[in-house]
Design a protein around this motif. Sequence first.
Motif, mmCIF file in Angstrom:
data_model
loop_
_atom_site.group_PDB
_atom_site.id
_atom_site.type_symbol
_atom_site.label_atom_id
_atom_site.label_comp_id
_atom_site.label_asym_id
_atom_site.label_seq_id
_atom_site.Cartn_x
_atom_site.Cartn_y
_atom_site.Cartn_z
ATOM 1 N N ILE A 6 40.680 29.567 -8.373
ATOM 2 C CA ILE A 6 41.420 28.475 -7.742
ATOM 3 C C ILE A 6 41.252 27.200 -8.561
ATOM 4 O O ILE A 6 42.215 26.473 -8.835
ATOM 5 C CB ILE A 6 40.931 28.261 -6.295
ATOM 6 N N SER A 9 43.376 27.282 -11.627
ATOM 7 C CA SER A 9 44.780 27.018 -11.316
ATOM 8 C C SER A 9 45.048 25.528 -11.186
ATOM 9 O O SER A 9 46.095 25.024 -11.618
ATOM 10 C CB SER A 9 45.178 27.722 -10.013
ATOM 11 N N ILE A 10 44.090 24.813 -10.598
ATOM 12 C CA ILE A 10 44.238 23.366 -10.429
ATOM 13 C C ILE A 10 44.072 22.648 -11.756
ATOM 14 O O ILE A 10 44.881 21.793 -12.142
ATOM 15 C CB ILE A 10 43.208 22.844 -9.409
ATOM 16 N N MET A 235 49.610 19.031 -2.313
ATOM 17 C CA MET A 235 48.742 20.112 -2.765
ATOM 18 C C MET A 235 48.988 21.401 -1.997
ATOM 19 O O MET A 235 48.788 22.504 -2.532
ATOM 20 C CB MET A 235 47.278 19.704 -2.659
ATOM 21 N N GLU A 236 49.428 21.305 -0.765
ATOM 22 C CA GLU A 236 49.785 22.507 -0.018
ATOM 23 C C GLU A 236 50.904 23.251 -0.748
ATOM 24 O O GLU A 236 50.821 24.462 -0.973
ATOM 25 C CB GLU A 236 50.230 22.144 1.397
ATOM 26 N N LEU A 239 49.565 24.633 -4.246
ATOM 27 C CA LEU A 239 48.699 25.804 -4.158
ATOM 28 C C LEU A 239 49.436 27.032 -3.626
ATOM 29 O O LEU A 239 49.159 28.165 -4.036
ATOM 30 C CB LEU A 239 47.482 25.496 -3.284
ATOM 31 N N ARG A 242 51.096 28.326 -6.712
ATOM 32 C CA ARG A 242 50.183 28.783 -7.750
ATOM 33 C C ARG A 242 49.356 30.001 -7.331
ATOM 34 O O ARG A 242 49.048 30.864 -8.156
ATOM 35 C CB ARG A 242 49.238 27.641 -8.133
ATOM 36 N N LEU A 243 48.963 30.039 -6.064
ATOM 37 C CA LEU A 243 48.064 31.105 -5.615
ATOM 38 C C LEU A 243 48.817 32.298 -5.032
ATOM 39 O O LEU A 243 48.195 33.297 -4.658
ATOM 40 C CB LEU A 243 47.059 30.550 -4.602
ATOM 41 N N ILE A 249 46.017 28.471 3.336
ATOM 42 C CA ILE A 249 45.906 27.027 3.077
ATOM 43 C C ILE A 249 46.184 26.266 4.367
ATOM 44 O O ILE A 249 47.235 26.447 4.997
ATOM 45 C CB ILE A 249 46.879 26.590 1.976
#
Length: 261
Positions: A6, A9-10, A235-236, A239, A242-243, A249
């Motif tokens: 994680i 990814s960030i 960011m929600e 992510l 990305r995830l 989340i």
Amino acid sequence: MKCKEIIESIETVYQPGNAMDWDNVGLLVGDREAEVQTILLAVDAADAVIEQAVSLGADMIITHHPMIFRGMKRITAEDFIGRRVLKLAQNGIACYAMHTNFDVGDMGFAAAEKIRMQKQEILEITGEADGKTLGIGVKGELPEAMTVLRAAEFVKQVFAIENVRIFGEPEHMVKRAAIVPGSGGTEIQYALEAGAEVMITGDIDHHEGLDAVAQGLHIIDAGHFGLEHIFTDFMEAFLEERLDGKVGIKKAREAAPYVVV
């Protein structure tokens, strides 16, 4: 999914090296090898947010502001930050912060989009990474010419906040603007150089406000939390993309840390 995956990814986008020298970003508490099933997003890792993480069974909290900002020589329950660290560790919750490395990347533009700012440009350029110019705040134009009072009401509406402060003349017409989420005192000179007639920001103190107005710059102070709470929505979406749905989340229930009476 592992905590380190994680983080990777960030940090592919929001590199820790892009943060200001005085900042403290990255993994502040936790084990990079730990498995993460649920992330809780928040502006601050305050006590109430940590309690929410425990109740949700979250494995990781990702915040905008660092919970640990200055060096600590001991972690004990006698100190409020120590108690937070212990609570997180006891419940196996990692805590990760992305502060000025996020500010110089997307915070300003995310805020500018909320007010539909036109002709957007970085206000203060701080550097470059992977061919992308980085910086604090955004300069441009409001969607239309309006009074400072109307602009203030517009800011309240789009950021869903209860109140703002105006430094200057409420009925003055403005078009050229700057927006600086968080503390904007150090950006006043950049806003003036950009020809801004109004700057939308937070945490402007008495003297900064007076000095800005004396130089022809009106200020709309929406509070630090007032503008930066958009971090969790941003960011929600980031992510989730990305995830690829591998981690749940959640967004913390937060509000401005003060009450106006």
